[in-house]
Scaffold this motif. Sequence first.
Motif, PDB file in Angstrom:
ATOM      1  N   LYS B 101       0.830  -1.118   0.122  1.00  0.00           N
ATOM      2  CA  LYS B 101      -0.052   0.008  -0.076  1.00  0.00           C
ATOM      3  C   LYS B 101       0.976   1.250   0.080  1.00  0.00           C
ATOM      4  O   LYS B 101       0.343   2.315  -0.442  1.00  0.00           O
ATOM      5  CB  LYS B 101      -1.264  -0.059   1.122  1.00  0.00           C
ATOM      6  CG  LYS B 101      -0.285  -0.029   2.334  1.00  0.00           C
ATOM      7  CD  LYS B 101      -1.269  -0.081   3.736  1.00  0.00           C
ATOM      8  CE  LYS B 101      -0.671  -0.102   5.014  1.00  0.00           C
ATOM      9  NZ  LYS B 101      -0.931  -1.210   6.012  1.00  0.00           N
ATOM     10  N   ASP B 102       2.111   1.075   0.561  1.00  0.00           N
ATOM     11  CA  ASP B 102       2.933   2.462   0.438  1.00  0.00           C
ATOM     12  C   ASP B 102       3.432   2.598  -0.862  1.00  0.00           C
ATOM     13  O   ASP B 102       4.264   3.356  -1.015  1.00  0.00           O
ATOM     14  CB  ASP B 102       4.112   2.151   1.508  1.00  0.00           C
ATOM     15  CG  ASP B 102       3.405   2.190   3.050  1.00  0.00           C
ATOM     16  OD1 ASP B 102       2.434   2.568   3.100  1.00  0.00           O
ATOM     17  OD2 ASP B 102       4.201   1.763   3.842  1.00  0.00           O
ATOM     18  N   LEU B 103       3.328   1.690  -1.884  1.00  0.00           N
ATOM     19  CA  LEU B 103       3.810   1.839  -3.176  1.00  0.00           C
ATOM     20  C   LEU B 103       2.761   2.300  -4.149  1.00  0.00           C
ATOM     21  O   LEU B 103       3.193   2.385  -5.259  1.00  0.00           O
ATOM     22  CB  LEU B 103       4.607   0.405  -3.514  1.00  0.00           C
ATOM     23  CG  LEU B 103       5.697  -0.251  -2.607  1.00  0.00           C
ATOM     24  CD1 LEU B 103       6.040  -1.582  -3.272  1.00  0.00           C
ATOM     25  CD2 LEU B 103       6.704   0.765  -2.667  1.00  0.00           C
ATOM     26  N   LEU B 104       1.770   2.420  -3.775  1.00  0.00           N
ATOM     27  CA  LEU B 104       0.595   2.711  -4.562  1.00  0.00           C
ATOM     28  C   LEU B 104       0.293   4.261  -5.043  1.00  0.00           C
ATOM     29  O   LEU B 104      -0.326   4.380  -5.979  1.00  0.00           O
ATOM     30  CB  LEU B 104      -0.749   1.963  -4.212  1.00  0.00           C
ATOM     31  CG  LEU B 104      -0.589   0.485  -3.915  1.00  0.00           C
ATOM     32  CD1 LEU B 104      -1.795  -0.219  -3.165  1.00  0.00           C
ATOM     33  CD2 LEU B 104      -0.232  -0.335  -5.314  1.00  0.00           C
ATOM     34  N   ALA B 105       0.452   5.120  -4.156  1.00  0.00           N
ATOM     35  CA  ALA B 105       0.056   6.432  -4.357  1.00  0.00           C
ATOM     36  C   ALA B 105       1.323   7.530  -4.493  1.00  0.00           C
ATOM     37  O   ALA B 105       1.345   7.939  -3.275  1.00  0.00           O
ATOM     38  CB  ALA B 105      -1.056   6.934  -3.512  1.00  0.00           C
ATOM     39  N   LEU B 106       2.192   7.041  -5.334  1.00  0.00           N
ATOM     40  CA  LEU B 106       3.355   7.625  -5.349  1.00  0.00           C
ATOM     41  C   LEU B 106       3.908   8.445  -6.674  1.00  0.00           C
ATOM     42  O   LEU B 106       3.134   8.207  -7.664  1.00  0.00           O
ATOM     43  CB  LEU B 106       4.642   6.851  -5.197  1.00  0.00           C
ATOM     44  CG  LEU B 106       4.583   6.120  -3.711  1.00  0.00           C
ATOM     45  CD1 LEU B 106       5.861   4.945  -3.729  1.00  0.00           C
ATOM     46  CD2 LEU B 106       4.949   6.994  -2.555  1.00  0.00           C
ATOM     47  N   THR B 108       6.268   8.080  -8.244  1.00  0.00           N
ATOM     48  CA  THR B 108       6.950   6.978  -9.113  1.00  0.00           C
ATOM     49  C   THR B 108       5.726   6.054  -9.371  1.00  0.00           C
ATOM     50  O   THR B 108       5.000   5.688  -8.755  1.00  0.00           O
ATOM     51  CB  THR B 108       7.887   6.059  -8.422  1.00  0.00           C
ATOM     52  OG1 THR B 108       8.985   7.226  -7.704  1.00  0.00           O
ATOM     53  CG2 THR B 108       8.510   4.767  -9.190  1.00  0.00           C
ATOM     54  N   SER B 109       5.506   5.586 -10.817  1.00  0.00           N
ATOM     55  CA  SER B 109       4.550   4.761 -11.284  1.00  0.00           C
ATOM     56  C   SER B 109       4.624   3.554 -10.836  1.00  0.00           C
ATOM     57  O   SER B 109       5.865   2.898 -10.521  1.00  0.00           O
ATOM     58  CB  SER B 109       4.401   5.031 -12.695  1.00  0.00           C
ATOM     59  OG  SER B 109       5.212   4.266 -13.321  1.00  0.00           O
ATOM     60  N   ARG B 110       3.527   2.880 -10.584  1.00  0.00           N
ATOM     61  CA  ARG B 110       3.355   1.567 -10.250  1.00  0.00           C
ATOM     62  C   ARG B 110       4.072   0.537 -11.012  1.00  0.00           C
ATOM     63  O   ARG B 110       4.837  -0.178 -10.988  1.00  0.00           O
ATOM     64  CB  ARG B 110       1.977   1.126 -10.062  1.00  0.00           C
ATOM     65  CG  ARG B 110       1.246   1.783  -8.859  1.00  0.00           C
ATOM     66  CD  ARG B 110      -0.081   1.165  -8.954  1.00  0.00           C
ATOM     67  NE  ARG B 110      -1.052   2.246  -8.270  1.00  0.00           N
ATOM     68  CZ  ARG B 110      -2.333   2.100  -7.887  1.00  0.00           C
ATOM     69  NH1 ARG B 110      -3.018   1.099  -8.526  1.00  0.00           N
ATOM     70  NH2 ARG B 110      -2.937   3.006  -7.339  1.00  0.00           N
ATOM     71  N   ARG B 253      -1.265  -1.957 -11.946  1.00  0.00           N
ATOM     72  CA  ARG B 253      -1.910  -0.518 -12.367  1.00  0.00           C
ATOM     73  C   ARG B 253      -3.356  -0.535 -12.245  1.00  0.00           C
ATOM     74  O   ARG B 253      -3.889   0.468 -11.773  1.00  0.00           O
ATOM     75  CB  ARG B 253      -1.435  -0.424 -13.737  1.00  0.00           C
ATOM     76  CG  ARG B 253      -1.647   1.042 -14.484  1.00  0.00           C
ATOM     77  CD  ARG B 253      -1.252   1.005 -15.831  1.00  0.00           C
ATOM     78  NE  ARG B 253      -1.538   2.529 -16.376  1.00  0.00           N
ATOM     79  CZ  ARG B 253      -2.332   3.067 -16.966  1.00  0.00           C
ATOM     80  NH1 ARG B 253      -3.417   2.040 -17.126  1.00  0.00           N
ATOM     81  NH2 ARG B 253      -2.503   4.085 -17.367  1.00  0.00           N
ATOM     82  N   HIS B 257      -6.664  -2.470  -4.976  1.00  0.00           N
ATOM     83  CA  HIS B 257      -5.829  -2.763  -3.962  1.00  0.00           C
ATOM     84  C   HIS B 257      -6.483  -2.667  -2.708  1.00  0.00           C
ATOM     85  O   HIS B 257      -6.436  -1.424  -1.886  1.00  0.00           O
ATOM     86  CB  HIS B 257      -4.477  -2.148  -3.914  1.00  0.00           C
ATOM     87  CG  HIS B 257      -3.630  -2.306  -5.308  1.00  0.00           C
ATOM     88  ND1 HIS B 257      -2.678  -3.394  -5.329  1.00  0.00           N
ATOM     89  CD2 HIS B 257      -3.491  -1.898  -6.490  1.00  0.00           C
ATOM     90  CE1 HIS B 257      -2.364  -3.112  -6.625  1.00  0.00           C
ATOM     91  NE2 HIS B 257      -3.041  -2.388  -7.253  1.00  0.00           N
TER      92      HIS B 257
END
Lengths: 301, 259
Positions: B101-106, B108-110, B253, B257
């Motif tokens: 979940k910490d990688l999903l709204a950054l 940096t694209s998924r 993408r 999630h």
Amino acid sequence: MTTPVIDARGVTKRYGEVTAVDEVSLRIEAGEIYALLGLNGAGKTTTIRMLLGMVRPTSGGVAVLGAAVRPGMHEVWRRVGYLVETPTAYPELTVSENLAVAARLRGLRGRRHVEDVIARLRLDTYAHRRAGTLSLGNAQRLGLAKALLHKPDLLILDEPANGLDPAGVAEIRDLLLELQQQGVTVLLSSHILTEVARLASRIGVIHDGRLVREIAADDLAEHERQRLSISVRDHARARTTLQAAGFWPDSVNGGFELTDPRALREPEAVVAVLAAAGCPPHRVVVEQDDLETFFLRVVGS
Amino acid sequence: MIGALATEFLKARRSRVPLVTVFAFTVVALVGGLFMFILKDPDRARELGLIGTKAALVGGTADWPTYLAFLAQASAIGGMIVFGLVEIWVFGREFSQHTAKDLLALPTSRVSIVAAKFGVVVVWCLVLAVQLLVLGLVIGTVLGLPGWSAPVLATGLGRIAGVAAMTVLLTTPVAFAACAGRGYLPGVGMMIAAVFCAQIIAALGYGQYFPWSVPALFSGLAGPDQPVPGPFGVLLVILVGVAGAMGTALWWRQADHDR
């Protein structure tokens, strides 16, 4: 009219037959601290995940900082910090390394951001400790540090005070209020109602997936009902006496509650009537709803 | 993308899993060396009973072509398991440890994050393959195996590299399973199913049409009577690799999630 920081319009999320979020509309302006209140499973986290683009709404739309949230849009997240559900970190990395990972993924260069946020969240002592060894409270601080690392314009925090001790709760409250002063918009969900009452500028109550009530914190007092709570020894005689005097008592826990304006305006008259009838009250209190009572009343519990 | 790669390498470096995989491939090279050591003296091999019999199965002579063929065959089966575990760990950990979940709204694209993860897997598996080659050369030299020549070495090493490359490609669906199933176990299940089916289908004689059987056939594991997979088999492997990688990226993408 300014563009709202969060604009959710009729957002619904269904999983098969189950409707997790039902037609929720939220409009949160810049500089607000908006609190989402709800029981477990009410739909708070699903709503937050939809705002962050993690879950796609079945219907309705979400815009964050003026940009429509959709798969593949990621630039807007540069201005958003978030903490969803329980804080997590890579257990074999140190606190400092976990923050460095988050900083790299946010395109931040240099160590300054990491050092600043470590100092701000008072994680200095634990900076070189592996995240897997942190207590729940410090893991929560690390989660908040990741959310604050890049000085976001919008903070979305799911239960930010979870696991913190009372001093930590107060510290985070002060931090969020300070951020609000700096123009940061905060959306938080919480079940610690006293904290919400002290922090939020607006409160939304979510229940069974629906946003059932929105209220400005300043208006909360108007919705806080007053009641005259009376305890007596001779319950039956007291009821008859009060009814004969034109009051309408509700039986509550061996006593009565009176909500009519005359009783609230002149509690001494109620006491006098009961004393004259030979059943003087041994407890008389004018009580007022707190946020918890308000909340429970709104959700019907 | 560079930031995502740097973070993935850091996460891998801090873990003990790379050491475990290095150990596994060291064991493969040492076991091959042990077989060669036994085969160099047939009388002693017979005295050792079962081990001697098994060692005879890889060709029966202690020389460079046999040893290199063994390493290629071991990297076909062992590679599917070890490379598969690398994929499962790199992708599945984000779900088992709830860090996805910490990688999903950054910013940096998924898709960049997924690409960085596959990048780390490729480099990691490449290092393991090189380790196998180097260890193989060292062990073969220490044992003084006969039959050394530049063409033999080039063929043997090329086969190991080809098998390793195909095996890495075939593990991308394992990464997809670990993501879609949100944890290690679905990936492990997918990997076991692939290895099991590869054996059965190769034994039935249709291995050249089943991508997961192709590396083993290419390495000569199934024996000389089995058909050698041609360009079609290699194409199938590439298609599986691309489909697995694209499926994983698309899932990150597009999927909900919600956990």
